[in-house]
Design a protein around this motif. Structure first.
Motif, mmCIF file in Angstrom:
data_model
loop_
_atom_site.group_PDB
_atom_site.id
_atom_site.type_symbol
_atom_site.label_atom_id
_atom_site.label_comp_id
_atom_site.label_asym_id
_atom_site.label_seq_id
_atom_site.Cartn_x
_atom_site.Cartn_y
_atom_site.Cartn_z
ATOM 1 N N LEU A 171 20.230 70.503 28.756
ATOM 2 C CA LEU A 171 20.737 70.990 27.471
ATOM 3 C C LEU A 171 22.219 70.688 27.296
ATOM 4 O O LEU A 171 22.675 70.414 26.183
ATOM 5 C CB LEU A 171 20.459 72.486 27.328
ATOM 6 C CG LEU A 171 18.982 72.875 27.284
ATOM 7 C CD1 LEU A 171 18.832 74.389 27.290
ATOM 8 C CD2 LEU A 171 18.284 72.265 26.091
ATOM 9 N N VAL A 172 22.969 70.712 28.368
ATOM 10 C CA VAL A 172 24.392 70.363 28.301
ATOM 11 C C VAL A 172 24.550 68.866 28.070
ATOM 12 O O VAL A 172 25.405 68.435 27.292
ATOM 13 C CB VAL A 172 25.123 70.807 29.587
ATOM 14 C CG1 VAL A 172 26.508 70.190 29.678
ATOM 15 C CG2 VAL A 172 25.203 72.322 29.654
ATOM 16 N N TYR A 173 23.726 68.050 28.722
ATOM 17 C CA TYR A 173 23.785 66.597 28.565
ATOM 18 C C TYR A 173 23.569 66.206 27.105
ATOM 19 O O TYR A 173 24.215 65.303 26.594
ATOM 20 C CB TYR A 173 22.732 65.954 29.465
ATOM 21 C CG TYR A 173 22.776 64.444 29.509
ATOM 22 C CD1 TYR A 173 23.697 63.789 30.323
ATOM 23 C CD2 TYR A 173 21.898 63.681 28.756
ATOM 24 C CE1 TYR A 173 23.735 62.409 30.390
ATOM 25 C CE2 TYR A 173 21.933 62.294 28.809
ATOM 26 C CZ TYR A 173 22.848 61.664 29.632
ATOM 27 O OH TYR A 173 22.889 60.289 29.685
ATOM 28 N N TYR A 174 22.644 66.896 26.454
ATOM 29 C CA TYR A 174 22.355 66.648 25.039
ATOM 30 C C TYR A 174 22.800 67.835 24.185
ATOM 31 O O TYR A 174 22.055 68.337 23.354
ATOM 32 C CB TYR A 174 20.867 66.398 24.827
ATOM 33 C CG TYR A 174 20.394 65.058 25.305
ATOM 34 C CD1 TYR A 174 20.870 63.893 24.727
ATOM 35 C CD2 TYR A 174 19.472 64.947 26.323
ATOM 36 C CE1 TYR A 174 20.440 62.651 25.153
ATOM 37 C CE2 TYR A 174 19.029 63.709 26.759
ATOM 38 C CZ TYR A 174 19.519 62.571 26.170
ATOM 39 O OH TYR A 174 19.090 61.340 26.596
ATOM 40 N N ALA A 175 24.022 68.267 24.366
ATOM 41 C CA ALA A 175 24.526 69.473 23.701
ATOM 42 C C ALA A 175 24.452 69.386 22.179
ATOM 43 O O ALA A 175 24.284 70.396 21.506
ATOM 44 C CB ALA A 175 25.963 69.743 24.136
ATOM 45 N N GLU A 176 24.564 68.180 21.647
ATOM 46 C CA GLU A 176 24.582 68.021 20.192
ATOM 47 C C GLU A 176 23.182 67.940 19.586
ATOM 48 O O GLU A 176 23.034 67.853 18.374
ATOM 49 C CB GLU A 176 25.385 66.769 19.810
ATOM 50 C CG GLU A 176 24.706 65.449 20.121
ATOM 51 C CD GLU A 176 24.665 65.054 21.601
ATOM 52 O OE1 GLU A 176 23.945 64.087 21.916
ATOM 53 O OE2 GLU A 176 25.319 65.683 22.436
#
Length: 58
Positions: A29-34
């Protein structure tokens, strides 16, 4: 995260396994935060797995 925790609990996974799965989900989720998790694609997940393999050696 809570819903995932509930699903894992239904699978009778150990507390350590649940903790590790949730931790890895947080990293994703942090890797794809956007990006909203509901918008994840198979290609995005493959990209993340390749990142883990090539960059982190996992």
């Amino acid at each position: 995260m809570e819903k995932t925790d509930q699903y894992l609990s239904l699978g009778h996974y150990s507390i350590h396994t649940v903790r590790n799965y949730l931790s890895e989900l947080r990293y994703l989720l942090v890797y794809y935060a956007e990006v909203s998790p509901s918008d994840f694609t198979e290609d995005m997940l493959m990209e993340y797995l390749l990142y883990l393999a090539k960059t982190l050696g996992c």
